[in-house]
Design a protein around this motif. Structure first.
Motif, PDB file in Angstrom:
ATOM      1  N   LEU A 189       8.083  -9.077  -7.168  1.00 29.48           N
ATOM      2  CA  LEU A 189       7.402 -10.261  -6.636  1.00 29.48           C
ATOM      3  C   LEU A 189       6.536 -10.953  -7.680  1.00 29.48           C
ATOM      4  CD1 LEU A 189       6.288  -8.925  -3.141  1.00 29.48           C
ATOM      5  CD2 LEU A 189       8.211 -10.437  -3.655  1.00 29.48           C
ATOM      6  N   ILE A 190       5.940 -10.192  -8.559  1.00 29.63           N
ATOM      7  CA  ILE A 190       4.997 -10.749  -9.542  1.00 29.63           C
ATOM      8  C   ILE A 190       5.649 -11.822 -10.415  1.00 29.63           C
ATOM      9  CG2 ILE A 190       3.550 -10.195 -11.535  1.00 29.63           C
ATOM     10  CD1 ILE A 190       2.999  -7.468 -10.050  1.00 29.63           C
ATOM     11  N   PRO A 191       6.799 -11.570 -11.062  1.00 33.47           N
ATOM     12  CA  PRO A 191       7.396 -12.615 -11.892  1.00 33.47           C
ATOM     13  C   PRO A 191       7.878 -13.826 -11.083  1.00 33.47           C
ATOM     14  CG  PRO A 191       8.656 -10.569 -12.102  1.00 33.47           C
ATOM     15  CD  PRO A 191       7.521 -10.310 -11.181  1.00 33.47           C
ATOM     16  N   ALA A 192       8.062 -13.635  -9.771  1.00 34.07           N
ATOM     17  CA  ALA A 192       8.471 -14.753  -8.915  1.00 34.07           C
ATOM     18  C   ALA A 192       7.284 -15.633  -8.547  1.00 34.07           C
ATOM     19  CB  ALA A 192       9.155 -14.227  -7.660  1.00 34.07           C
ATOM     20  N   GLY A 193       6.082 -15.214  -8.957  1.00 33.75           N
ATOM     21  CA  GLY A 193       4.886 -16.007  -8.689  1.00 33.75           C
ATOM     22  C   GLY A 193       4.227 -15.721  -7.354  1.00 33.75           C
ATOM     23  N   VAL A 194       4.642 -14.663  -6.688  1.00 28.58           N
ATOM     24  CA  VAL A 194       4.037 -14.302  -5.410  1.00 28.58           C
ATOM     25  C   VAL A 194       2.742 -13.543  -5.681  1.00 28.58           C
ATOM     26  CG1 VAL A 194       4.350 -12.972  -3.283  1.00 28.58           C
ATOM     27  CG2 VAL A 194       6.300 -14.147  -4.312  1.00 28.58           C
ATOM     28  N   PRO A 195       1.637 -13.950  -5.054  1.00 25.02           N
ATOM     29  CA  PRO A 195       0.400 -13.179  -5.207  1.00 25.02           C
ATOM     30  C   PRO A 195       0.586 -11.792  -4.582  1.00 25.02           C
ATOM     31  CG  PRO A 195      -0.046 -15.358  -4.291  1.00 25.02           C
ATOM     32  CD  PRO A 195       1.442 -15.159  -4.271  1.00 25.02           C
ATOM     33  N   VAL A 196       0.364 -10.767  -5.373  1.00 25.92           N
ATOM     34  CA  VAL A 196       0.602  -9.393  -4.927  1.00 25.92           C
ATOM     35  C   VAL A 196      -0.614  -8.526  -5.204  1.00 25.92           C
ATOM     36  CG1 VAL A 196       2.012  -7.324  -5.259  1.00 25.92           C
ATOM     37  CG2 VAL A 196       3.072  -9.567  -5.380  1.00 25.92           C
ATOM     38  N   VAL A 197      -0.947  -7.717  -4.219  1.00 23.20           N
ATOM     39  CA  VAL A 197      -1.909  -6.637  -4.410  1.00 23.20           C
ATOM     40  C   VAL A 197      -1.127  -5.366  -4.124  1.00 23.20           C
ATOM     41  CG1 VAL A 197      -4.020  -5.540  -3.577  1.00 23.20           C
ATOM     42  CG2 VAL A 197      -3.875  -8.045  -3.694  1.00 23.20           C
ATOM     43  N   ALA A 198      -1.061  -4.471  -5.096  1.00 16.61           N
ATOM     44  CA  ALA A 198      -0.347  -3.207  -4.928  1.00 16.61           C
ATOM     45  C   ALA A 198      -1.275  -2.068  -5.308  1.00 16.61           C
ATOM     46  CB  ALA A 198       0.910  -3.188  -5.794  1.00 16.61           C
ATOM     47  N   THR A 199      -1.458  -1.146  -4.388  1.00 19.45           N
ATOM     48  CA  THR A 199      -2.318  -0.006  -4.665  1.00 19.45           C
ATOM     49  C   THR A 199      -1.633   1.282  -4.253  1.00 19.45           C
ATOM     50  OG1 THR A 199      -3.399  -0.219  -2.529  1.00 19.45           O
ATOM     51  CG2 THR A 199      -4.477  -1.275  -4.379  1.00 19.45           C
ATOM     52  N   ARG A 200      -1.947   2.318  -5.006  1.00 14.83           N
ATOM     53  CA  ARG A 200      -1.461   3.655  -4.697  1.00 14.83           C
ATOM     54  C   ARG A 200      -2.691   4.506  -4.392  1.00 14.83           C
ATOM     55  NH1 ARG A 200       1.394   6.873  -9.354  1.00 14.83           N
ATOM     56  NH2 ARG A 200       2.788   5.078  -9.205  1.00 14.83           N
ATOM     57  N   HIS A 201      -2.712   5.084  -3.205  1.00 10.94           N
ATOM     58  CA  HIS A 201      -3.842   5.927  -2.812  1.00 10.94           C
ATOM     59  C   HIS A 201      -3.541   7.357  -3.227  1.00 10.94           C
ATOM     60  CE1 HIS A 201      -6.162   2.891  -0.619  1.00 10.94           C
ATOM     61  NE2 HIS A 201      -4.968   2.320  -0.535  1.00 10.94           N
ATOM     62  N   ARG A 202      -4.259   7.803  -4.223  1.00 13.24           N
ATOM     63  CA  ARG A 202      -4.038   9.131  -4.806  1.00 13.24           C
ATOM     64  C   ARG A 202      -4.514  10.241  -3.865  1.00 13.24           C
ATOM     65  NH1 ARG A 202      -2.017   8.101  -9.549  1.00 13.24           N
ATOM     66  NH2 ARG A 202      -2.681   6.306 -10.738  1.00 13.24           N
ATOM     67  N   GLY A 203      -3.767  11.322  -3.895  1.00 12.89           N
ATOM     68  CA  GLY A 203      -4.123  12.488  -3.095  1.00 12.89           C
ATOM     69  C   GLY A 203      -3.816  12.333  -1.618  1.00 12.89           C
ATOM     70  N   VAL A 226       0.868  -1.181   0.000  1.00 10.67           N
ATOM     71  CA  VAL A 226       0.000   0.000   0.000  1.00 10.67           C
ATOM     72  C   VAL A 226       0.898   1.221   0.000  1.00 10.67           C
ATOM     73  CG1 VAL A 226      -1.769   1.269   1.276  1.00 10.67           C
ATOM     74  CG2 VAL A 226      -1.782  -1.227   1.297  1.00 10.67           C
ATOM     75  N   SER A 227       0.679   2.099  -0.969  1.00 11.01           N
ATOM     76  CA  SER A 227       1.493   3.309  -1.022  1.00 11.01           C
ATOM     77  C   SER A 227       0.605   4.537  -1.122  1.00 11.01           C
ATOM     78  CB  SER A 227       2.470   3.260  -2.201  1.00 11.01           C
ATOM     79  OG  SER A 227       1.779   3.202  -3.424  1.00 11.01           O
ATOM     80  N   ALA A 228       1.181   5.651  -0.735  1.00 17.01           N
ATOM     81  CA  ALA A 228       0.507   6.937  -0.833  1.00 17.01           C
ATOM     82  C   ALA A 228       1.105   7.694  -2.013  1.00 17.01           C
ATOM     83  CB  ALA A 228       0.706   7.736   0.455  1.00 17.01           C
ATOM     84  N   GLU A 229       0.265   8.449  -2.700  1.00 15.98           N
ATOM     85  CA  GLU A 229       0.743   9.193  -3.870  1.00 15.98           C
ATOM     86  C   GLU A 229       1.901  10.118  -3.501  1.00 15.98           C
ATOM     87  OE1 GLU A 229      -1.016  11.883  -7.502  1.00 15.98           O
ATOM     88  OE2 GLU A 229      -2.183  11.748  -5.663  1.00 15.98           O
ATOM     89  N   HIS A 230       1.821  10.740  -2.344  1.00 14.97           N
ATOM     90  CA  HIS A 230       2.841  11.705  -1.930  1.00 14.97           C
ATOM     91  C   HIS A 230       3.741  11.080  -0.860  1.00 14.97           C
ATOM     92  CE1 HIS A 230       0.552  14.518  -4.270  1.00 14.97           C
ATOM     93  NE2 HIS A 230      -0.519  14.257  -3.556  1.00 14.97           N
ATOM     94  N   ASP A 231       4.400  10.008  -1.223  1.00 13.96           N
ATOM     95  CA  ASP A 231       5.292   9.286  -0.310  1.00 13.96           C
ATOM     96  C   ASP A 231       6.672   9.207  -0.958  1.00 13.96           C
ATOM     97  OD1 ASP A 231       6.674   7.486   1.281  1.00 13.96           O
ATOM     98  OD2 ASP A 231       5.091   5.976   1.271  1.00 13.96           O
ATOM     99  N   PRO A 259     -10.009   4.139   3.266  1.00 13.76           N
ATOM    100  CA  PRO A 259      -9.897   3.101   2.232  1.00 13.76           C
ATOM    101  C   PRO A 259      -8.636   2.248   2.378  1.00 13.76           C
ATOM    102  CG  PRO A 259     -10.610   5.157   1.237  1.00 13.76           C
ATOM    103  CD  PRO A 259     -10.222   5.465   2.666  1.00 13.76           C
ATOM    104  N   ALA A 260      -7.523   2.848   2.781  1.00 14.13           N
ATOM    105  CA  ALA A 260      -6.288   2.079   2.960  1.00 14.13           C
ATOM    106  C   ALA A 260      -6.423   1.127   4.138  1.00 14.13           C
ATOM    107  CB  ALA A 260      -5.100   3.017   3.169  1.00 14.13           C
ATOM    108  N   ILE A 261      -7.017   1.594   5.223  1.00 13.86           N
ATOM    109  CA  ILE A 261      -7.219   0.741   6.395  1.00 13.86           C
ATOM    110  C   ILE A 261      -8.132  -0.430   6.046  1.00 13.86           C
ATOM    111  CG2 ILE A 261      -8.218   0.643   8.711  1.00 13.86           C
ATOM    112  CD1 ILE A 261      -7.317   3.642   8.957  1.00 13.86           C
ATOM    113  N   GLU A 262      -9.214  -0.144   5.334  1.00 15.56           N
ATOM    114  CA  GLU A 262     -10.139  -1.208   4.932  1.00 15.56           C
ATOM    115  C   GLU A 262      -9.454  -2.225   4.025  1.00 15.56           C
ATOM    116  OE1 GLU A 262     -13.331   1.071   3.265  1.00 15.56           O
ATOM    117  OE2 GLU A 262     -14.244   1.432   5.235  1.00 15.56           O
ATOM    118  N   GLU A 263      -8.585  -1.750   3.169  1.00 16.78           N
ATOM    119  CA  GLU A 263      -7.848  -2.640   2.275  1.00 16.78           C
ATOM    120  C   GLU A 263      -6.937  -3.584   3.068  1.00 16.78           C
ATOM    121  OE1 GLU A 263      -5.017  -2.287  -1.652  1.00 16.78           O
ATOM    122  OE2 GLU A 263      -5.149  -0.565  -0.311  1.00 16.78           O
TER     123      GLU A 263
END
Length: 73
Positions: free
Chosen positions: A31-45, A13-18, A56-60
């Motif tokens: 991680l993706i090409p290594a076959g690790v299941p990944v969820v990556a999101t950037r929270h804009r603003g 989980v990343s923030a747009e302004h980080d 939304p980040a906490i819920e995620e």
């Protein structure tokens, strides 16, 4: 890499302004090409300091942990 393939499902989980956003997203991309299941999101603003209060980040994070902790049982 074989070492990366051993990692559990991962949430990035990343923030747009980080300052470290690019590093987190690069890690997820490795991680993706290594076959690790990944969820990556950037929270804009959102700045890194506000991410821990950003509903939304906490819920995620909570949903990800619920899913993967119940899968581990």
């Amino acid at each position: 890499s074989k070492r990366l393939a051993q990692l559990p499902p991962t949430l990035v989980v990343s923030a747009e302004h980080d300052l470290f956003r690019a590093e987190g997203e690069a890690y997820a991309s490795e991680l993706i090409p290594a076959g690790v299941p990944v969820v990556a999101t950037r929270h804009r603003g959102v700045g890194a300091e506000a991410l821990t209060r950003h509903t939304p980040a906490i819920e995620e994070v909570v949903a990800f942990l619920r899913q993967h902790l119940s899968d581990a049982r």
